[in-house]
Design an enzyme around this catalytic site. Structure first.
Site, PDB file in Angstrom:
ATOM      1  N   THR A  91       0.886  -1.174   0.000  1.00 19.95           N
ATOM      2  CA  THR A  91       0.000   0.000   0.000  1.00 19.95           C
ATOM      3  C   THR A  91       0.925   1.226   0.000  1.00 19.95           C
ATOM      4  OG1 THR A  91      -0.139  -0.268   2.410  1.00 19.95           O
ATOM      5  CG2 THR A  91      -2.026  -0.997   1.133  1.00 19.95           C
ATOM      6  N   LYS A 211      -2.564  -0.965  14.040  1.00 20.91           N
ATOM      7  CA  LYS A 211      -1.339  -1.112  13.246  1.00 20.91           C
ATOM      8  C   LYS A 211      -0.713   0.252  12.948  1.00 20.91           C
ATOM      9  CE  LYS A 211       1.748  -2.188  10.374  1.00 20.91           C
ATOM     10  NZ  LYS A 211       2.857  -3.095  10.484  1.00 20.91           N
ATOM     11  N   ARG A 251      10.302   5.066  33.810  1.00 18.28           N
ATOM     12  CA  ARG A 251       9.174   5.252  32.870  1.00 18.28           C
ATOM     13  C   ARG A 251       9.555   6.103  31.654  1.00 18.28           C
ATOM     14  NH1 ARG A 251       7.314   4.965  37.772  1.00 18.28           N
ATOM     15  NH2 ARG A 251       7.593   7.175  38.215  1.00 18.28           N
ATOM     16  N   CYS A 265       7.350   1.486   6.534  1.00 17.21           N
ATOM     17  CA  CYS A 265       6.349   1.438   7.603  1.00 17.21           C
ATOM     18  C   CYS A 265       6.275   2.754   8.355  1.00 17.21           C
ATOM     19  CB  CYS A 265       6.678   0.287   8.529  1.00 17.21           C
ATOM     20  SG  CYS A 265       6.898  -1.246   7.609  1.00 17.21           S
ATOM     21  N   TYR A 321      17.945   1.324   4.793  1.00 19.51           N
ATOM     22  CA  TYR A 321      17.165   2.156   5.724  1.00 19.51           C
ATOM     23  C   TYR A 321      17.452   1.831   7.176  1.00 19.51           C
ATOM     24  CZ  TYR A 321      13.301  -0.975   7.227  1.00 19.51           C
ATOM     25  OH  TYR A 321      12.552  -1.960   7.811  1.00 19.51           O
TER      26      TYR A 321
HETATM   27  N1  SAJ Z   1      15.003   4.435  13.813  1.00 20.71           N
HETATM   28  C1  SAJ Z   1      15.565   5.549  14.423  1.00 20.71           C
HETATM   29  N2  SAJ Z   1      15.634   5.587  15.783  1.00 20.71           N
HETATM   30  C2  SAJ Z   1      15.172   4.567  16.565  1.00 20.71           C
HETATM   31  C3  SAJ Z   1      14.601   3.434  15.937  1.00 20.71           C
HETATM   32  C4  SAJ Z   1      14.525   3.401  14.553  1.00 20.71           C
HETATM   33  O1  SAJ Z   1      15.997   6.497  13.750  1.00 20.71           O
HETATM   34  O2  SAJ Z   1      15.261   4.682  17.790  1.00 20.71           O
HETATM   35  C5  SAJ Z   1      14.872   4.392  12.351  1.00 20.71           C
HETATM   36  C6  SAJ Z   1      15.637   3.252  11.687  1.00 20.71           C
HETATM   37  O3  SAJ Z   1      16.971   3.606  11.438  1.00 20.71           O
HETATM   38  C7  SAJ Z   1      14.824   3.056  10.423  1.00 20.71           C
HETATM   39  C8  SAJ Z   1      13.405   3.418  10.831  1.00 20.71           C
HETATM   40  O4  SAJ Z   1      13.513   4.119  12.048  1.00 20.71           O
HETATM   41  O5  SAJ Z   1      15.244   3.936   9.401  1.00 20.71           O
HETATM   42  C9  SAJ Z   1      12.448   2.273  11.009  1.00 20.71           C
HETATM   43  O6  SAJ Z   1      13.079   1.170  11.600  1.00 20.71           O
HETATM   44  P1  SAJ Z   1      12.427   0.264  12.720  1.00 20.71           P
HETATM   45  O7  SAJ Z   1      13.427  -0.758  13.080  1.00 20.71           O
HETATM   46  O8  SAJ Z   1      11.891   1.092  13.817  1.00 20.71           O
HETATM   47  O9  SAJ Z   1      11.127  -0.362  12.075  1.00 20.71           O
HETATM   48  P2  SAJ Z   1      10.731  -1.101  10.693  1.00 20.71           P
HETATM   49  O10 SAJ Z   1      10.191  -0.063   9.774  1.00 20.71           O
HETATM   50  O11 SAJ Z   1      11.808  -1.959  10.177  1.00 20.71           O
HETATM   51  O12 SAJ Z   1       9.535  -2.043  11.222  1.00 20.71           O
HETATM   52  C10 SAJ Z   1       8.419  -1.441  11.865  1.00 20.71           C
HETATM   53  C11 SAJ Z   1       8.126  -2.217  13.158  1.00 20.71           C
HETATM   54  N3  SAJ Z   1       7.160  -1.469  13.939  1.00 20.71           N
HETATM   55  C12 SAJ Z   1       7.346  -1.205  15.270  1.00 20.71           C
HETATM   56  O13 SAJ Z   1       8.343  -1.541  15.865  1.00 20.71           O
HETATM   57  C13 SAJ Z   1       6.242  -0.495  15.974  1.00 20.71           C
HETATM   58  C14 SAJ Z   1       7.591  -3.601  12.819  1.00 20.71           C
HETATM   59  O14 SAJ Z   1       7.164  -4.279  13.989  1.00 20.71           O
HETATM   60  C15 SAJ Z   1       6.395  -3.486  11.844  1.00 20.71           C
HETATM   61  O15 SAJ Z   1       5.876  -4.766  11.492  1.00 20.71           O
HETATM   62  C16 SAJ Z   1       6.921  -2.823  10.595  1.00 20.71           C
HETATM   63  O16 SAJ Z   1       7.328  -1.496  10.967  1.00 20.71           O
HETATM   64  C17 SAJ Z   1       5.784  -2.781   9.577  1.00 20.71           C
HETATM   65  O17 SAJ Z   1       5.780  -3.624   8.665  1.00 20.71           O
HETATM   66  O18 SAJ Z   1       4.868  -1.967   9.734  1.00 20.71           O
END
Ligand code: SAJ
Length: 427
Positions: A91, A211, A251, A265, A321
């Protein structure tokens, strides 16, 4: 394809063999079901039928090989009659930041000719609230069947993280949101075939919003960390130290700042809420804009570090990414690359151990850094842990490294004669 003798066993069609659909298909196939993976992309279908996968994900190829070899999973570009249809298509986000639901529409329409009484349709794709009710159900109603009784329908969002997909498919809690109780119950029974976590039941619109809010929660918290990083840069404070110490509070859990938020995502889903209620979703929108500003912030750091050099040579380490995967979707580092190109000021070389199909990428890091005035550490791949910086020092023309992830040992590298610019630190 033989029907199984197990009465609980279903014939399942997974529509869309991407990052979520393929592992889900393999998982159902290895847990007692017969699975047909449907995709419009012949390359993906042919590869799967040979037991090969087109995405990099730990353990996936082994599992796929096994279930293709034992005949439980096959792929096709033709829809065939099954008991359950799982829609796992992309999507994407449109230019105006709205959700592009075209693939969900065409996937649902593809089911129509084979849909029969007793079937179930599950939408797994991340979708704006009410998509199951307002998009999927009306299309299915064109079959003439009673949707909700003859055919059950639910939304069950995927929540797995790339790099740990197979583990999280099994261990994570799952939400099943039916269009009625019967749909929720049937969905739960189906996913129970491999999910060991809790399975919570709700309605489809609540499941859709859950979600989106999970990823929005993370995006907003990262935006807070990124705002802190910018504040600390101008206030002479080290944001990483602030975060480490603040998080000692029971917390508090401030997230990590960085060069921006990528992936399909976090960088996308919050917009699906903004799309529905632009006047109300103000924090969500501001967080998105804050995270989107980070590649510009890194570019500014680069400009500052090279202001005295006429045609600076820059080398970026890490393009994906996030670390240790090959996924480039919405990568903020590629946005940085665009900004650098657009400025027309730099000689640019890229390096990433997971990226091969880019002409600018030089795979050997010691080749890549040759003659560079400045290195930008964009992604902290584990493989960068063993970089020989003494060797790098001898190869570079300059001595500046911009660390966007607080990954490098700053004091050690400073001792070696590097000038380390740390994102989020005014010290
Ligand atoms: N990032 C930061 N700082 C952080 C954590 C992440 O800058 O503290 C950045 C990462 O470098 C990356 C981006 O955020 O560029 C996203 O990475 P991520 O590891 O947070 O998440 P995704 O996109 O790989 O996966 C997320 C997950 N969602 C959550 O943790 C709430 C996963 O569980 C979902 O299934 C997935 O999105 C999805 O398919 O929606």
């Amino acid at each position: 394809m033989q029907a199984s003798r197990n009465p609980e066993s279903k014939k399942i069609c997974v529509i869309g063999l991407g990052y979520i659909g393929l592992p889900t298909a393999a998982m159902f196939a290895s847990n007692g079901h017969m699975v047909v993976g449907y995709d419009v992309n012949e390359r993906v279908v042919n590869a799967l039928n040979e037991g090969k996968v087109t995405i990099e994900e730990p353990y996936l190829e082994d599992l796929v090989k096994q279930v293709v070899a034992n005949g439980r999973l096959k792929a096709s570009t033709k829809m065939e009659a099954c008991d359950v249809y799982i829609i796992a298509v992309p999507t994407p986000i449109l230019k105006d930041k709205g959700a592009d639901m075209t693939y969900v529409v065409s996937a649902t329409e593809a089911i129509l000719p084979v849909l029969k009484e007793g079937d179930m349709v599950i939408l797994e794709s991340t979708s704006p609230p009410r998509s199951t009710l307002d998009i999927v159900v009306p299309i299915l109603e064109r079959s003439g069947l009673a949707i909700g009784t003859d055919v059950l329908v639910a939304h069950s969002p995927e929540r797995v993280i790339p790099g740990k997909i197979l583990f999280e498919l099994v261990e994570n809690n799952r939400i099943v949101g039916g269009i009625n109780q019967a749909s929720s119950e049937a969905g739960k029974k189906l996913y129970r075939s491999f999910v060991k976590g809790e399975i919570y039941l709700t309605d489809s619109t609540t499941a859709e919003m859950c979600k989106l809010m999970e990823n929005t929660f993370r995006d907003v918290n990262i935006a807070l960390a990124n705002e802190l990083a910018k504040l600390c840069t101008v206030m002479g404070i080290n944001a990483w130290e602030v975060i480490e110490l603040s998080n000692k509070h029971p917390r508090v859990n401030i997230h990590q700042p960085g060069p921006g938020v990528g992936g399909h995502c976090l960088a996308v889903d919050p917009w699906f809420i903004v799309e529905k209620q632009p006047e109300l979703a103000r924090i969500i929108k501001l967080a998105r804009e804050t995270n989107d500003s980070m590649p510009h912030h890194v570019f500014d750091l680069l400009e500052k570090a090279t202001q005295l050099i006429e045609k600076p040579a820059a080398c970026i380490l890490g393009l994906t990414y996030k670390p240790n995967i090959d996924d480039m979707r919405e990568s903020p580092i590629m946005e940085l690359v665009e900004l650098i190109h657009h400025s027309n000021r730099y000689q640019l070389v890229l390096n990433d151990p997971y990226v091969f199909d880019n002409d600018e990428v030089i795979s050997d890091i010691y080749e890549a850094v040759k003659g560079a005035d400045v290195l930008v550490l964009g992604v902290h791949h584990d493989r960068y842990e063993n970089i020989d910086f003494d060797r790098i020092k001898g190869l570079m023309r300059g001595n500046t490294i911009i660390d966007t992830r607080n990954f490098l040992n700053r004091s050690l590298l400073t001792e070696k004669g590097f000038n380390i610019v740390l994102l989020g630190s005014g010290r």
